[in-house]
Design an enzyme around this catalytic site. Structure first.
Site, PDB file in Angstrom:
ATOM      1  N   SER A 162       3.161  -4.542   2.951  1.00  0.00           N
ATOM      2  CA  SER A 162       1.788  -4.928   3.297  1.00  0.00           C
ATOM      3  C   SER A 162       1.860  -6.135   4.218  1.00  0.00           C
ATOM      4  CB  SER A 162       0.982  -5.218   2.022  1.00  0.00           C
ATOM      5  OG  SER A 162      -0.353  -5.558   2.327  1.00  0.00           O
ATOM      6  N   MET A 282       1.096  -8.571  -0.279  1.00  0.00           N
ATOM      7  CA  MET A 282       0.309  -9.134  -1.373  1.00  0.00           C
ATOM      8  C   MET A 282      -0.225  -7.999  -2.238  1.00  0.00           C
ATOM      9  SD  MET A 282      -3.158 -10.407   0.542  1.00  0.00           S
ATOM     10  CE  MET A 282      -4.278  -9.271   1.369  1.00  0.00           C
TER      11      MET A 282
END
Length: 344
Positions: A162, A282
């Site tokens: 991500s 995250m």
């Protein structure tokens, strides 16, 4: 219990209306504070040096000093996490900015409907909050162009990432060039329309053939398939070959694409031969999928806190007890090459 001070944000954008909107969206959260705004890169650099913000939101197209030059100068003078705010029309610009050190990006809505603005608010606040974990000095260098392409079969590895992921995926591909018969399936959290541009950018690096996955694609050695934004990426066994599916997300899916869905698919199809790698990012996407691969007898690796731009996803995967190896980014590729050669 100590209370964290608000995250300090500097908004750099040449549009007064954009500066006003971003300020309103950020300051609608009590833990975020816009310390200043700037209309161009020169002013932005001065504000960074004077105010030391925790994170900068950056428009790329600005007069006097544009976004690229701002990123280069910022990296050399006062490294600070930067989130690029860009439109769908400037996809290539976003990936260049990520290579120059931006840690993430947010796509501007094409039409400012209430639903689109609310989505922007949530994404903006979440990514700015993650700035407390960010280490801008950890961005991996862009890959060199590898050469040669043996066409011997090896194994399939699923990769999830991500925030901070695009440069990390590039770095991993560079390392895997020593064994380009590996097939890679990549789930990078990224909006619809950007994943195709990401695949095209990686494809130019060689020697892998990189493409955005499409329904019915056949898994092949020497190929990398990027999960399409807004959809999932899964594998099916059909006769003597493996094909890819790109189904729409269900109500239960928190992400599209989802690392969990990819990893669970690998566990179901490849069992003890499944391999999943969780890179920087995250959130907790990938943790449930890591459990599935571990239960099937496969291997799950995670990027270490030492190199991860954000240690959220790797940390959550490690916490499941399903991760067998935790490695710095630069060691993951060579270790995968060694594993691929053992499994031939």
């Amino acid at each position: 219990m100590s209370i964290l001070a608000p995250v300090k944000v500097l908004v750099v954008d040449d549009s007064e209306s954009n500066r006003r909107l971003l300020t309103e969206l950020l300051e609608s959260a009590p833990d975020l504070r816009v310390v200043s705004t700037a209309a161009d890169g020169n002013e932005g650099l001065r504000q960074v040096m004077a105010l030391h913000p925790d994170v900068v939101t950056l428009d790329l197209e600005m007069p006097r000093l544009g976004g690229y030059s701002f990123l280069r100068l910022l990296k050399s003078t006062a490294p600070t996490p930067v989130i690029v705010i860009s439109s769908y029309a400037h996809q290539a610009d976003v990936f260049k900015a990520l290579e120059l050190g931006a840690i993430d990006f947010i796509a501007k809505p094409s039409r400012p409907t209430p639903e689109a603005v609310e989505k922007l608010r949530r994404e903006l606040q979440d990514k700015v909050r993650a700035a407390r974990q960010l280490r801008p000095d950890r961005a991996p260098p862009p890959p060199r162009r590898p050469r040669g392409l043996p066409l011997e079969p090896s194994f399939v590895v699923g990769v999830g990432a991500s925030t901070g992921g695009p440069p990390a995926v590039q770095r991993l591909m560079e390392a895997l060039s020593a064994e380009p018969s590996v097939s890679m399936l990549v789930c990078q959290h990224m909006p619809r329309q950007f994943t195709r541009a990401f695949a095209e950018r990686l494809d130019r690096l060689g020697p892998f053939t990189v493409r955005e996955a499409q329904e019915g694609d056949v898994l092949q050695p020497g190929h990398v398939f990027i999960a399409p934004g807004g959809r999932q990426l899964v594998v099916y066994r059909q006769g003597g070959q493996y094909t890819l599916g790109t189904p729409p997300p269900t109500m239960q899916d928190k992400h599209a694409p989802s690392v969990d869905r990819l990893f669970m698919s690998l566990a179901e199809v490849f069992g003890a031969r499944s391999v999943g790698v969780v890179l920087t990012g995250m959130g907790s996407d990938g943790a449930q999928g890591a459990r599935s691969i571990h239960k099937a007898g496969g291997e799950v690796w995670a990027e270490s806190e030492r190199t991860a731009v954000v240690y959220g996803m790797p940390q959550e995967a490690v916490a499941t007890g399903a991760v067998s190896r935790v490695l710095p980014l630069g060691e993951i590729g060579p270790a995968l090459v060694e594993l691929a050669r053992k499994r031939r």
